[in-house]
Scaffold this motif. Structure first.
Motif, mmCIF file in Angstrom:
data_model
loop_
_atom_site.group_PDB
_atom_site.id
_atom_site.type_symbol
_atom_site.label_atom_id
_atom_site.label_comp_id
_atom_site.label_asym_id
_atom_site.label_seq_id
_atom_site.Cartn_x
_atom_site.Cartn_y
_atom_site.Cartn_z
ATOM 1 N N ASP A 54 47.749 70.091 71.620
ATOM 2 C CA ASP A 54 47.882 70.327 70.028
ATOM 3 C C ASP A 54 49.356 69.905 69.555
ATOM 4 N N SER A 55 49.243 69.247 68.626
ATOM 5 C CA SER A 55 50.475 68.643 67.983
ATOM 6 C C SER A 55 50.028 68.156 66.646
ATOM 7 N N PRO A 56 51.142 68.160 65.667
ATOM 8 C CA PRO A 56 51.034 67.605 64.538
ATOM 9 C C PRO A 56 50.224 66.158 64.270
ATOM 10 N N LEU A 57 50.368 65.316 65.512
ATOM 11 C CA LEU A 57 49.973 64.029 65.384
ATOM 12 C C LEU A 57 48.637 63.759 65.880
ATOM 13 N N MET A 58 48.068 64.936 66.655
ATOM 14 C CA MET A 58 46.880 64.967 67.198
ATOM 15 C C MET A 58 45.462 64.378 66.387
ATOM 16 N N ALA A 59 45.008 63.350 66.825
ATOM 17 C CA ALA A 59 43.932 62.921 66.167
ATOM 18 C C ALA A 59 44.214 62.176 64.878
ATOM 19 N N GLU A 60 45.542 61.852 64.776
ATOM 20 C CA GLU A 60 45.945 61.286 63.369
ATOM 21 C C GLU A 60 46.099 59.835 63.714
ATOM 22 N N SER A 61 45.876 59.014 62.487
ATOM 23 C CA SER A 61 46.074 57.280 62.789
ATOM 24 C C SER A 61 47.916 57.310 62.443
ATOM 25 N N LEU A 62 48.422 56.667 63.487
ATOM 26 C CA LEU A 62 49.622 56.443 63.007
ATOM 27 C C LEU A 62 49.874 55.103 62.104
ATOM 28 N N MET A 63 48.824 54.710 61.640
ATOM 29 C CA MET A 63 49.196 53.761 60.493
ATOM 30 C C MET A 63 49.031 54.495 59.191
ATOM 31 N N ASP A 64 48.853 55.616 59.184
ATOM 32 C CA ASP A 64 48.609 56.471 57.725
ATOM 33 C C ASP A 64 50.056 56.573 57.072
ATOM 34 N N LYS A 65 49.950 56.107 55.892
ATOM 35 C CA LYS A 65 51.332 56.189 55.127
ATOM 36 C C LYS A 65 51.873 57.304 54.939
ATOM 37 N N SER A 66 51.127 58.505 54.450
ATOM 38 C CA SER A 66 51.737 59.705 54.217
ATOM 39 C C SER A 66 52.012 60.475 55.654
ATOM 40 N N LEU A 67 51.344 60.182 56.642
ATOM 41 C CA LEU A 67 51.975 60.687 58.038
ATOM 42 C C LEU A 67 53.239 59.985 58.364
ATOM 43 N N LEU A 68 53.262 58.750 58.478
ATOM 44 C CA LEU A 68 54.750 58.121 58.382
ATOM 45 C C LEU A 68 55.708 58.653 57.764
ATOM 46 N N ALA A 69 55.343 58.746 56.460
ATOM 47 C CA ALA A 69 56.411 59.359 55.549
ATOM 48 C C ALA A 69 56.970 60.727 55.720
ATOM 49 N N GLY A 70 56.082 61.417 56.481
ATOM 50 C CA GLY A 70 56.294 62.857 57.009
ATOM 51 C C GLY A 70 57.280 62.826 58.091
ATOM 52 N N THR A 71 57.498 61.562 58.685
ATOM 53 C CA THR A 71 58.405 61.540 59.880
ATOM 54 C C THR A 71 59.714 61.098 59.474
ATOM 55 N N GLU A 72 60.027 61.083 58.325
ATOM 56 C CA GLU A 72 61.387 60.457 57.822
ATOM 57 C C GLU A 72 62.382 61.510 57.982
ATOM 58 N N THR A 73 63.594 61.488 58.353
ATOM 59 C CA THR A 73 64.526 62.397 58.550
ATOM 60 C C THR A 73 65.988 61.729 58.165
ATOM 61 N N ASP A 74 66.732 62.775 57.814
ATOM 62 C CA ASP A 74 68.333 62.200 57.397
ATOM 63 C C ASP A 74 69.111 61.911 58.746
ATOM 64 N N GLN A 75 68.640 62.498 60.021
ATOM 65 C CA GLN A 75 69.609 62.178 60.967
ATOM 66 C C GLN A 75 68.597 61.779 62.186
ATOM 67 N N VAL A 76 69.113 60.581 62.786
ATOM 68 C CA VAL A 76 68.322 60.008 64.046
ATOM 69 C C VAL A 76 69.312 60.044 65.114
ATOM 70 N N PHE A 77 69.116 60.423 66.265
ATOM 71 C CA PHE A 77 69.745 60.704 67.403
ATOM 72 C C PHE A 77 70.384 59.396 67.809
ATOM 73 N N ARG A 78 71.602 58.995 67.928
ATOM 74 C CA ARG A 78 72.156 57.642 68.571
ATOM 75 C C ARG A 78 72.849 57.954 69.715
ATOM 76 N N ALA A 79 72.378 57.335 70.786
ATOM 77 C CA ALA A 79 72.622 57.605 72.243
ATOM 78 C C ALA A 79 74.159 57.053 72.235
ATOM 79 N N LEU A 80 74.487 55.644 71.767
ATOM 80 C CA LEU A 80 75.912 55.143 71.859
ATOM 81 C C LEU A 80 75.940 54.601 70.559
ATOM 82 N N PRO A 81 76.477 55.733 69.617
ATOM 83 C CA PRO A 81 76.825 55.193 68.279
ATOM 84 C C PRO A 81 78.043 54.380 68.010
ATOM 85 N N ASP A 82 78.831 54.107 68.964
ATOM 86 C CA ASP A 82 79.956 53.249 69.091
ATOM 87 C C ASP A 82 79.776 51.911 69.683
ATOM 88 N N LEU A 83 78.437 51.734 70.214
ATOM 89 C CA LEU A 83 78.022 50.369 70.630
ATOM 90 C C LEU A 83 78.180 49.116 69.785
#
Length: 179
Positions: free
Chosen positions: A14-43
């Motif tokens: 059970d997840s928000p992506l269950m049975a969703e098409s990962l090509m759906d533009k509205s679904l993809l837009a809902g994954t936008e975020t202001d912050q993305v984890f950067r493992a090596l930001p100074d690389l």
């Protein structure tokens, strides 16, 4: 997230992506975020082109290797290499023999990898170490040790490279990776 049983009795996660098409533009837009984890930001990733740098030999490669050693004192650096003229030559031979795109990708990768090996050996006295794509997860440890990791810049598609829209030359080459 838990398990959910559908009407047929099959279990699903059970997840928000269950049975969703990962090509759906509205679904993809809902994954936008202001912050993305950067493992090596100074690389800093430094790409040495095969044709533009390595194929030009000692007079060009050695001063750049010395500059990379100096820069590594103050910066985290991952060096990547292209294949240059030799990869173009192997593509020409492979095309002449009728090889498919995936085989051409493996052939081009081998030249880029040879350049990474040569450069890592030149940098070895200063912590140069050749790594593969599977070693990227070790980058934090290499940085902490003061190493200069060097890897080939060919994306890891290999035999599974998708054919291009036109021709057979792999579309995901070192040049494509650096743009």
């Amino acid at each position: 997230m838990g398990l959910k049983r559908d009407e047929s009795g099959r279990l699903h996660i059970d997840s928000p992506l269950m049975a969703e098409s990962l090509m759906d533009k509205s679904l993809l837009a809902g994954t936008e975020t202001d912050q993305v984890f950067r493992a090596l930001p100074d690389l800093n990733v430094v790409k040495l082109g095969g044709q533009s740098i390595i194929d030009r030999g000692r007079d060009v490669v050695m001063p750049l290797a010395e500059e990379i050693v100096r820069a590594r004192r103050d910066h985290q650096i991952l060096v990547t290499t292209g294949g240059g003229t030799r990869s173009r030559h192997v593509y020409a031979i492979g095309l002449d023999l009728g090889m498919p795109t995936g085989v051409l990708a493996k052939l081009g990768e081998s030249i880029s990898e040879q350049n990474a090996l040569m450069l890592s050996m030149l940098l070895a006295p200063h912590g140069g170490i050749k790594i593969g794509h599977d070693d990227l997860v070790k980058l934090p440890a290499y940085m902490a040790l003061g190493s200069i990791p060097v890897m080939h810049a060919m994306p890891p598609y290999g035999l599974w490279e998708e054919p291009p829209e036109l021709g057979r030359i792999p579309p995901h080459r070192r040049t494509a990776a650096s743009s």
